[in-house]
Each structure stands twice: as C-alpha cells, then as structure tokens.
Design a protein around this motif. Structure first.
Motif, PDB file in Angstrom:
ATOM      1  N   GLY A 139       0.812  -1.216   0.000  1.00  0.00           N
ATOM      2  CA  GLY A 139       0.000   0.000   0.000  1.00  0.00           C
ATOM      3  C   GLY A 139       0.842   1.261   0.000  1.00  0.00           C
ATOM      4  O   GLY A 139       0.551   2.225  -0.718  1.00  0.00           O
ATOM      5  N   PHE A 140       1.902   1.260   0.820  1.00  0.00           N
ATOM      6  CA  PHE A 140       2.768   2.433   0.898  1.00  0.00           C
ATOM      7  C   PHE A 140       3.468   2.693  -0.432  1.00  0.00           C
ATOM      8  O   PHE A 140       3.503   3.834  -0.926  1.00  0.00           O
ATOM      9  N   PHE A 141       4.005   1.615  -1.024  1.00  0.00           N
ATOM     10  CA  PHE A 141       4.708   1.815  -2.293  1.00  0.00           C
ATOM     11  C   PHE A 141       3.735   2.178  -3.406  1.00  0.00           C
ATOM     12  O   PHE A 141       4.073   2.953  -4.310  1.00  0.00           O
ATOM     13  N   GLU A 142       2.543   1.626  -3.345  1.00  0.00           N
ATOM     14  CA  GLU A 142       1.555   1.986  -4.367  1.00  0.00           C
ATOM     15  C   GLU A 142       1.242   3.479  -4.303  1.00  0.00           C
ATOM     16  O   GLU A 142       1.161   4.159  -5.327  1.00  0.00           O
ATOM     17  N   LYS A 143       1.062   3.999  -3.087  1.00  0.00           N
ATOM     18  CA  LYS A 143       0.809   5.433  -2.944  1.00  0.00           C
ATOM     19  C   LYS A 143       2.017   6.252  -3.420  1.00  0.00           C
ATOM     20  O   LYS A 143       1.868   7.271  -4.096  1.00  0.00           O
ATOM     21  N   HIS A 144       3.223   5.765  -3.015  1.00  0.00           N
ATOM     22  CA  HIS A 144       4.433   6.485  -3.426  1.00  0.00           C
ATOM     23  C   HIS A 144       4.588   6.445  -4.939  1.00  0.00           C
ATOM     24  O   HIS A 144       4.906   7.470  -5.574  1.00  0.00           O
ATOM     25  N   HIS A 145       4.351   5.282  -5.526  1.00  0.00           N
ATOM     26  CA  HIS A 145       4.453   5.156  -6.974  1.00  0.00           C
ATOM     27  C   HIS A 145       3.427   6.048  -7.674  1.00  0.00           C
ATOM     28  O   HIS A 145       3.727   6.710  -8.676  1.00  0.00           O
ATOM     29  N   LEU A 146       2.204   6.056  -7.141  1.00  0.00           N
ATOM     30  CA  LEU A 146       1.165   6.911  -7.716  1.00  0.00           C
ATOM     31  C   LEU A 146       1.537   8.389  -7.595  1.00  0.00           C
ATOM     32  O   LEU A 146       1.327   9.178  -8.523  1.00  0.00           O
ATOM     33  N   LYS A 147       2.113   8.746  -6.439  1.00  0.00           N
ATOM     34  CA  LYS A 147       2.517  10.139  -6.242  1.00  0.00           C
ATOM     35  C   LYS A 147       3.600  10.537  -7.242  1.00  0.00           C
ATOM     36  O   LYS A 147       3.530  11.610  -7.861  1.00  0.00           O
ATOM     37  N   LEU A 148       4.610   9.668  -7.415  1.00  0.00           N
ATOM     38  CA  LEU A 148       5.659   9.976  -8.373  1.00  0.00           C
ATOM     39  C   LEU A 148       5.114  10.043  -9.789  1.00  0.00           C
ATOM     40  O   LEU A 148       5.472  10.931 -10.578  1.00  0.00           O
ATOM     41  N   HIS A 149       4.234   9.094 -10.105  1.00  0.00           N
ATOM     42  CA  HIS A 149       3.654   9.074 -11.445  1.00  0.00           C
ATOM     43  C   HIS A 149       2.815  10.334 -11.697  1.00  0.00           C
ATOM     44  O   HIS A 149       2.915  10.951 -12.761  1.00  0.00           O
ATOM     45  N   GLN A 150       2.008  10.719 -10.702  1.00  0.00           N
ATOM     46  CA  GLN A 150       1.206  11.933 -10.860  1.00  0.00           C
ATOM     47  C   GLN A 150       2.088  13.179 -10.893  1.00  0.00           C
ATOM     48  O   GLN A 150       1.780  14.141 -11.607  1.00  0.00           O
ATOM     49  N   TYR A 151       3.167  13.158 -10.132  1.00  0.00           N
ATOM     50  CA  TYR A 151       4.096  14.293 -10.166  1.00  0.00           C
ATOM     51  C   TYR A 151       4.738  14.413 -11.550  1.00  0.00           C
ATOM     52  O   TYR A 151       4.904  15.520 -12.086  1.00  0.00           O
ATOM     53  N   LEU A 152       5.082  13.251 -12.137  1.00  0.00           N
ATOM     54  CA  LEU A 152       5.624  13.257 -13.483  1.00  0.00           C
ATOM     55  C   LEU A 152       4.583  13.772 -14.483  1.00  0.00           C
ATOM     56  O   LEU A 152       4.896  14.563 -15.381  1.00  0.00           O
ATOM     57  N   GLN A 153       3.340  13.315 -14.313  1.00  0.00           N
ATOM     58  CA  GLN A 153       2.263  13.812 -15.178  1.00  0.00           C
ATOM     59  C   GLN A 153       2.094  15.317 -15.026  1.00  0.00           C
ATOM     60  O   GLN A 153       1.893  16.042 -16.016  1.00  0.00           O
ATOM     61  N   LEU A 154       2.172  15.809 -13.781  1.00  0.00           N
ATOM     62  CA  LEU A 154       2.010  17.245 -13.537  1.00  0.00           C
ATOM     63  C   LEU A 154       3.130  18.046 -14.185  1.00  0.00           C
ATOM     64  O   LEU A 154       2.894  19.108 -14.773  1.00  0.00           O
ATOM     65  N   LEU A 155       4.389  17.531 -14.097  1.00  0.00           N
ATOM     66  CA  LEU A 155       5.505  18.227 -14.719  1.00  0.00           C
ATOM     67  C   LEU A 155       5.318  18.311 -16.236  1.00  0.00           C
ATOM     68  O   LEU A 155       5.510  19.366 -16.852  1.00  0.00           O
ATOM     69  N   ARG A 156       4.922  17.182 -16.824  1.00  0.00           N
ATOM     70  CA  ARG A 156       4.714  17.188 -18.271  1.00  0.00           C
ATOM     71  C   ARG A 156       3.553  18.090 -18.652  1.00  0.00           C
ATOM     72  O   ARG A 156       3.608  18.802 -19.668  1.00  0.00           O
ATOM     73  N   TYR A 157       2.487  18.071 -17.829  1.00  0.00           N
ATOM     74  CA  TYR A 157       1.344  18.929 -18.132  1.00  0.00           C
ATOM     75  C   TYR A 157       1.715  20.408 -17.985  1.00  0.00           C
ATOM     76  O   TYR A 157       1.310  21.241 -18.801  1.00  0.00           O
ATOM     77  N   GLU A 158       2.504  20.723 -16.964  1.00  0.00           N
ATOM     78  CA  GLU A 158       2.951  22.109 -16.782  1.00  0.00           C
ATOM     79  C   GLU A 158       3.825  22.550 -17.956  1.00  0.00           C
ATOM     80  O   GLU A 158       3.721  23.690 -18.423  1.00  0.00           O
ATOM     81  N   GLN A 159       4.683  21.626 -18.425  1.00  0.00           N
ATOM     82  CA  GLN A 159       5.520  21.958 -19.572  1.00  0.00           C
ATOM     83  C   GLN A 159       4.666  22.214 -20.813  1.00  0.00           C
ATOM     84  O   GLN A 159       4.874  23.188 -21.545  1.00  0.00           O
ATOM     85  N   SER A 160       3.677  21.335 -21.036  1.00  0.00           N
ATOM     86  CA  SER A 160       2.772  21.538 -22.175  1.00  0.00           C
ATOM     87  C   SER A 160       1.996  22.836 -22.036  1.00  0.00           C
ATOM     88  O   SER A 160       1.798  23.574 -23.006  1.00  0.00           O
ATOM     89  N   PHE A 161       1.543  23.134 -20.796  1.00  0.00           N
ATOM     90  CA  PHE A 161       0.795  24.373 -20.559  1.00  0.00           C
ATOM     91  C   PHE A 161       1.649  25.595 -20.848  1.00  0.00           C
ATOM     92  O   PHE A 161       1.191  26.553 -21.483  1.00  0.00           O
TER      93      PHE A 161
END
Length: 961
Positions: free
Chosen positions: A246-268
């Motif tokens: 559960g902990f790693f799943e949350k951490h993995h999701l957080k990193l993945h969403q952070y990566l998505q946010l960085l890419r989305y911010e770059q596109s924006f």
C-alpha cells in the motif's frame, strides 16, 4: 510439571559458553512451557553415569545460578564406576547442605530408581521410558524456527529502511530525473517483494512440516506451540507485505502523478507562449483600413492568423482534455490542473473572440467600401453619361426618347446604398464608420443628390422634347472652339447664359479633404431655356456632437417607451390573466399563490417608469444634458431593482418548475410573443445595464458642455447600483450564518480570494500552516463586519448551477486591523483580529482589487476612529473648540485611518470595544485632560498658554490613539 533431561550438555556448555548464554538457552524452553501452563514446576534430570563428581558439582552450581524457573526437583544419575561413585557420594555428603538450600537434589544409583519419581511415558528409551523423542530433530526444528524469525525481523528492517528512503527522497524538477527515480524505486521494490515471497515460502514449508509432525499417531511431542509461533510470524510477514504494498503503491502513484504534472505544466507553458504570441500578433494587426485594397490585405493577414489560431486552439483543447482526464483520475493537484485548464480556455476564448470581432469588423468595412465604391462609380458613370449626350441628337423625338431610355437604364442599375439613405447607411455600418468614412459617405450622398438633380432636370427637358416636334438645329460651323456660345459656358466663369455642373471624379478611397492639383473634373453645360438651374456639390457633412447627442437621447426615450410597453404586456398578458376564470383550468393552484415570487416587484417597476421616469426623459428631449440630473433625482427609486434581482433566483426556479404549463403557452399565443415569459422577466435586468451604456454615449458627445458633471454622476450612480445589485445577489446565497445578517449593515464589497489563516495565540497554533496550501474564501465586506465564506456549487444541474456560500468566520470591524503590504507578493495583505490573535493573509487576484479593498477597509476604520473621537469629545463636555493637534497631512491621515491604536510591533490594531476597560480608561483620560487644560488656561496667559495647550493636545492625541 515439565521435565528437563540433561545428559552431557550442561558439562559441555559449562566449558564452552558463559553463564549469560546458558541462561538464555535455558530460558527459551522454560518460556514455552510457561506459555502453555502458567505456574508450572520443573524437574531436571542430570545423567552423569559416565562423568565425575567435579562435573556434577559444576553442573549443579550452574543450574542453581542460571535456572530461571520454579525448580521442583533435580535428579542426578551417579557415575557407574566404583571410584567415581564413591567420590561422588563423599562429595555430595559434604556439599549436600549447600545444594539443598538452593534446590532439592536427589542422587540416583540407576535408571530403575528414576522410575520411582517419573512415569515411564515421560522418559525416553535411554532412561528406560517409552517416549519417542529425537533430540537432533528438535534442534533442527528449533533452528529453523529461530532462523525464520530472524529473517522476518530482517525483512521488517529492510522494509522500514526502504520506506524511510522513499519518504525522505526529494523530488527533482526534471521529468527525466523523475523517470530514473521511479525506475530505481520500482527495481528496489521488486527485489524486496522477491525476498518477502521467498521468506513466506520458507515459512509455509516450515508450517507444513509442523502440521505433518503433529498428525503422526506415534508422536508424543507437542508441536502446537511451535506451529502457533510460525503462524504468527507468517501473519506478521503478510501484514508487513500488505502495508508495504500500500505504501509503495501510494508512493508510486505520487511519483507518477508528479511526473504527469511536470509534463502537463511543460505543455501548458509551451501552449501559453504560443497563445501569448498569437495574442500579440492579434493586437498588432491593424484593421483601420481606409481603402478597399488595404481592407483586403488586412483580411488576408487576418485569415492567416485565424488559421494559425485554429491550429493552436485545437492543440490547446487537447491539453485541456488531458487536464480533465487527470482530474477525473483523482490527481492530487486537481485544483492546479483545473486552474490551468480554465486559463487555457480563457486564453482561447479571448483570442477567438478578438479575432472574430476583428474579422466581423473587417468584413463589414469591406462590404461598406464595396458599396461605397459602387455608388461612387455609378455617380461618375451618370456624370459621364450626361456629359456625353450630344445636344444635336435631342432635336428629334427619337433622339430624346433614346436619351431617356439610357437614363432610365442607368437609374435601374443604381446601387442599393443610394436608395437607402444616409441615416440608414450610417446606422447599418455604425460599428465601423470612422470620421474618414463618415466624410466619404457624406460626400458620396451629396454627389448623388447633385447627380440626381441633374438627371431630373435632364429627364424633364428630354420629356418635353419628346412630346413636341422641334425643328432640328442646323449646325453651320463644325468647330465648337470658334463659337463663343460653346466656349463661354465651359471655360468662362463670367458667362451667365449657360449652366455649369462640376463633379469631383477622384478615385474612391482617397482622402476627400486633400486638394489634388491634377484631379480629373467634367463640366457639363445645359443650354435649354426650360431648365436653367445650377446644382453645387459640397464636401462638408460631418454630424455635430449636438446631433449625435439628440440621436442618443431619441434612442433612450424610444427604448424606454418600448420597455414600458413590454412590462405592461407581461403584467396584463400573464399576471392579470392568472385571475381569469377561463384559464383557471390550465393554471396550477400553487402558481396563483406564488405570482409575487414569479413576477417579483415588476408592478412597482412599471408604475415608476410609466408614471414618472418616462415623462422625465421626454422632458429632456431638447436638452440631453439635463438627463443626468434626471437620473440623479430618481436615484433612490432605482433601488427597487435590487429587490427584483434578489428575487430572480426564486423566480427562475419557479419558472423551471412550471415552464411547460399550458397556461404560459396560452398566454404567449394570445400576446403573439415569439419568446417565452422567461425572456421578458429578464427585461428589467437588461434595461438596468442599458442605461449605463447610453449614459456613456451621452458623455462621449458632451465634453466641456453644461451638465457633463451631472451625466458623470448619473453614470457613477448606475454603475454603483449594478454593483450593489450584484453584491446583494451574492449575499442572499450565504448559508450557515446564525445571526441577523441585516445587523451587519450594507454590503460594500464582495469577491473571491486565497486566504491563509494563522493563529498566533491560544491552544491551536497554526502559524506554520499558513505557508502552505491556501483556502479559497469568498469575502463579504459589510459596514460592521467582514464575513469569510466558502463557495459551493449547488442549486441546479449543468448550466443552471448557482453558487452558494457556506459561512466560516465573522470578523467585527471594531476589532479588525490591516497590514497593507506582505513581503514577497504585491497582491497580498493582512487582516488581523483581536490584537493579532488571528491573522488572515489575503491574496487578491490582481493588485487593483487589493487596492480597492484596502481603500474601503481604511475608510471604514477611519470612520470608526472619528466616531470614537467624537464620543470622547462628547463625554469630555468640550467648551473650547480649538483642535487638539495640528491637522494631519494626507499621508498621516491615510496611516491613521488604518486603525485606531498602535501595537508594540508598530502595526495598526483595532479600536477598543465601547464598553471594554480600555475604553473606560480612555474616557477617564479625556476627562483628566480637559480638567488640566482648564487649570492651565486659568493660570497662564499669552504665548505660554498657547505652547502649553499645544503640548497637552499632542500628549492627549498620543494617549487617545
């Protein structure tokens, strides 16, 4: 009772391990027995048949020192050899008392003696018993269990260390680094998962072995305790694995969403740059063309820009869709992503609207220039036609008829613009007409009027010639330059017999005001006695400001009459029809009782406009400047619109509920209205916004005229009314406020802000939290309080949603202070409460909004300060009206208006409560001040009195503040 059997183990251990290790070794089985049977007693059997007395003595001493349990009996099998047995007997006889004091010891000569103390079922075969027990198997099993327990512990430490590493990892700001970090953490996670699976497999194998051993019929060895131990360890391992997953799943999701946010911010950011570039190009694109060629060139550039904008907008829509997908996936930065989506949508909508507006204006300008060019060409063609009609051909009837047919054919091909008239053309192209175009259109119509007069004169002459037979004129001299009759009217301005018509044939699109030396002109001479008239063509025709003002005034009066008629049609055609018995069958009873909700105070609005305001406006028809005073005089009457707008939400809800009612359809059919009742219920709100637009037009054409200040005052009053209506519409959506909201006074301002709350005193210290995520709050500023609410979308679905505001905090203005500037952000300011116990850091959307709120807050606090000082004067019974101190400068007054007293930090703080001890102390200070002032005045005279009074005044001002 538990039985421990020691053969040579204790003697060997005494030589190889220390007392502490031996204690731990014995402690393990004792603990197991105590777990199964609390309070159990232990019997130890020492097999020393092949040993000596020295080893027996050492073993007994170690047992006495290291055995932690309740020792019931120690049975010792003596050495079998004669010598060692004799030595043992002698040694035990002398040492028996030492051992017996610590533990009961019994010396046995043989295994047979052992059966007298212990049943043979509890003894192994080497002691003459029948118990099936293999010590080596037990050691292997215990070793396996201990090894499994240690492995589980190591796994737990590894998981804890990896979790700490994940929690303390700083997230980089580059997408590539995030991908590497994500891959590294995933690889470590997989390795730990493999280790957990391996240990789990080992534990299940061990558990299976214990279950197999327990099921054997000839087994006397109880393995239930070991099975429970392994089962417990396996359960712990499963729990750790589950928690770790559960902990790693949350951490993995957080990193993945952070990566998505960085890419989305770059596109924006890339899209924002593209949109800003296109917006800059749109602003630089000039659409003020003065000719048809310039307009076509501007249209071409605009079409290219629109093509690029459509491509960029399509990419922006993809980014917006991706943002909505991220938000639908419960991204942790949902608010930021939705904000970016809204910003992109706003950029696209603004750019599209601006391009569309310019495209519309350019198309309209192009159409106007085309029509203008066609009209000018027609006028030129008409002038050429009249100039080229030869006089000698008119002498016959057929020639006159042919000329008439040519003129009629010319008139049939006249452009539609010429038949519309100047006013219609001006109204049609009002949005794009500039002073230059206005001048061109005026000149064109003047030219058309001149040509039309010439055509009418020519037609009259030709009809007379066609109706009677005229002898042809015989031309004797074929050279017209030798005849004075043909030369004088054309070139001599002194000749009065001929008629001369001058037409400017300059190309359309050129500025008419310029004087071109080589402009082409045609002069036409009429030498018919029946039509001697001269038509001159003027180039002057701009509308004056007075005419424009009268036009706006006529529009104001005419739309006011239409508005009154529409209100009357609604009241008679819908509201009054609710009492019509013929329609009672199609009218729901509940609707009749709620007509006041549906129509609000529309009857009151109609009475005001039909009986009062329309007459006032009609009286200003010839004097448009007086309409400003008319609005100001009826300023209070317009407050009835506030009640109407506040009721609008309830009216709309009621309309949505009964919009399909047959009653409304029947009434609409009788009135022959194309629109439904809901459209007419919007008329008062639309009319209210129309007033300020018309007032702006009047001000535009009334510069430096009498009544301009009244017009500006009327515009300000209408804008204030619109703001007040808007604020009151928001106020009625406040929920959760327990007191009477009317006691707070009038709503002065309202708006949405980002707010950080910091409690610097009391049990709830939130000082550190103020630096992180802000709260979105909608602030309502009243005359006596400041309300903080949370905006919620409720009351409807889709486009019918209306916001509501949940009440959160109420700050009394008597205890409020402000700090105008916050370090780090020019849009932030502080509102603090009750002596800085609570500090609200407020971030405005723009600097202009911040300054508007600060000005209003300063005004309220300054008024409070003046009220308190006036109260202090009244309680002091002032006789002398001399001011307490020299008047403050503007900057000092502004600082003083922030609040009513200074704190230790140098910032402003709120005024004391009227009945607080501090306020009572201030009153006593005022009284003491005036007593001392009277004594000084009686005791001293002249300049000393004045100086001392100034000192007292300054001291009192500091104390009163």
């Amino acid at each position: 009772m538990c039985l421990f059997m020691f053969a040579y183990f204790v003697s060997v251990c005494s030589k190889t391990i220390n007392s502490q290790s031996l204690h731990r070794l014995i402690q393990m089985p004792i603990t197991a027995c105590r777990t199964r049977q609390p309070g159990v007693k232990f019997i130890i059997i020492l097999d020393r048949r092949l040993d000596t007395w020295a080893s027996i003595k050492t073993a007994l001493a170690r047992i006495a020192a290291s055995f932690p349990g309740n020792l019931h009996l120690v049975l010792v099998l003596r050495p079998t050899s004669f010598f060692h047995r004799t030595v043992t007997d002698i040694g035990f006889r002398f040492s028996q008392e030492d051992f017996m004091l610590k533990m009961p010891v019994v010396m046995l000569s043989s295994v047979t003696d052992l059966l007298r103390y212990i049943d043979e079922n509890q003894l192994t075969s080497e002691f003459g018993g029948t118990l099936d027990y293999c010590h080596s198997d037990w050691i292997v099993l215990r070793t396996a269990i201990e090894s499994f327990a240690v492995t589980v512990k190591d796994i737990a430490q590894m998981l804890q260390g990896f979790g700490t590493e994940l929690a303390e990892t700083e997230l980089p700001e580059e997408a590539k680094a995030i991908e590497c970090l994500l891959e590294l953490h995933t690889d470590k996670y997989r390795k730990l998962k493999d280790a957990i699976r391996s240990v789990s497999k080992e534990g299940r194998h061990l558990l299976s072995s214990l279950e197999t051993t327990a099921k054997e019929d000839d087994s006397q060895w109880d393995v239930k305790l070991d099975w429970e131990t392994v089962q417990r360890l396996l359960a712990q391992l499963r729990d750790m694995e589950s928690a770790f997953d559960g902990f790693f799943e949350k951490h993995h999701l957080k990193l993945h969403q952070y990566l998505q946010l960085l890419r989305y911010e770059q596109s924006f950011q890339e899209m924002e740059l593209c949109l800003e570039h296109l917006t800059a190009q749109e602003r630089e694109l000039c659409i003020s063309a003065n000719s048809l060629a310039e307009t076509e060139q501007a249209l071409k550039r605009l079409n290219n820009l629109e093509s690029n904008a459509q491509e960029v907008t399509a990419r922006a829509q993809i980014i917006i869709l991706h943002g909505h997908q991220l938000s639908a996936g419960h991204h942790y930065a949902m608010a930021l992503i939705m904000q970016r989506c809204n910003e992109l949508r706003h950029y696209c909508d603004t750019l599209t609207a601006a391009l569309k507006s310019k495209h519309t204006r350019l198309l309209q300008t192009h159409q106007m220039l085309l029509c203008l060019g066609q009209a000018q060409t027609w006028c030129d063609d008409a002038a050429y036609l009249l100039a080229n009609q030869l006089v000698d051909k008119f002498q016959s009837k057929e020639g006159a008829q042919a000329a008439l047919r040519d003129i009629e054919k010319l008139l049939e091909g006249a452009p539609s613009m010429l038949s519309s008239g100047l006013d219609i053309v001006t109204a049609e192209y009002e949005a794009v007409i500039t002073p230059h175009f206005q001048a061109q259109i005026g000149k064109m119509f003047e030219k058309h009027a001149a040509v039309q007069q010439m055509i009418q004169n020519r037609q009259a002459c030709l009809r007379k010639l066609a109706d009677k037979h005229i002898r042809p004129v015989q031309l004797v001299a074929p050279r017209p330059e030798n005849t004075p009759r043909s030369k004088s009217p054309l070139f001599s301005p002194k000749h009065g017999d001929g008629l001369k018509f001058t037409f400017d044939l300059s190309l359309p699109g050129k500025r008419a005001s310029r004087k071109v030396p080589n402009s082409r002109k045609i002069e036409v001479m009429h030498d018919y006695q029946e039509s001697r008239s001269c038509v001159s063509y003027s180039l002057d025709g701009d509308d004056s400001p007075d005419l424009l003002k009268r036009h706006v005034m006529r529009e104001l009066i005419e739309t006011e009459r239409i508005y009154v008629e529409e209100l009357l049609s609604v009241l008679l055609g819908y509201r009054a029809e609710m009492d019509n018995p013929a329609l009672s069958g199609v009218l729901p009873p509940i609707l009749r009782s709620k007509r006041d909700i549906l129509f609000g105070n529309m009857p009151e609005i109609y009475n005001f406009h039909s009986r009062v305001f329309l007459q006032d406006l009609e009286g200003c028809l010839e004097a448009p400047e007086a309409v400003g005073a008319c609005f100001l005089e009826r300023k209070e009457s317009f407050q009835m619109y506030e009640s109407y707008c506040q009721n609008k939400l309830r009216s709309e809800a009621l309309w949505r509920q009964f919009s399909d009612c047959s009653f409304f359809l029947e009434c609409q059919k009788k009135l022959e209205h194309k629109l439904g009742l809901d459209s007419y219920l919007l008329k008062p709100i639309q009319r209210l916004t129309k007033y300020q637009l018309l007032l702006k037009e009047l001000i535009k054409y009334s510069t430096d005229c009498e009544g301009t200040s009244e017009l500006q005052g009327a515009l300000a009053a209408m804008l204030d009314l619109l703001k007040s209506v808007n604020d009151s519409m928001h106020q009625i959506a406040i929920t959760g406020y327990e007191g009477d909201i009317c006691e707070l006074g009038r709503v002065l301002m309202q708006g949405s802000f980002s707010v950080w709350i910091s409690h610097k005193k009391g049990p709830t210290r939130m000082k550190e939290m103020a630096r992180f995520k802000p709260m979105q709050r909608h602030l309502f500023l009243y005359e006596r309080a400041l309300l903080l609410c949370k905006r919620r979308e409720e009351h409807g679905d889709g486009c019918d949603k209306t916001p509501s505001y949940s009440f959160k905090h109420c700050l009394k203005m008597t205890a409020v202070g402000i700090t105008e500037n916050v370090k780090g952000d020019v849009k932030k300011f502080e509102i603090w409460y009750s002596g800085r116990e609570e500090v609200y850091v407020v971030q405005a959307p723009t600097v202009e909004v911040k300054m508007a709120w600060l000005n209003e807050l300063r005004r309220i606090l300054t008024n409070q300060q003046k009220m308190l000082r006036d109260e202090a004067y009244q309680h002091g019974h002032i006789v002398d009206h001399m001011p307490l101190s020299p008047p403050l400068s503007e900057s000092k007054q502004q600082r003083a208006s922030v609040s009513s007293e200074e704190t230790e930090s140098g910032r402003s703080s709120p005024d004391p409560q009227p009945h607080s001890p501090k306020h009572q102390h201030n009153r006593r200070t005022v009284q003491v001040y005036f007593d001392l002032k009277k004594q000084v005045h009686r005791g001293l005279q002249g300049k000393k009195v004045h100086l001392l009074r100034l000192a007292f005044d300054s001291t009192f001002l500091l104390i009163s503040q």
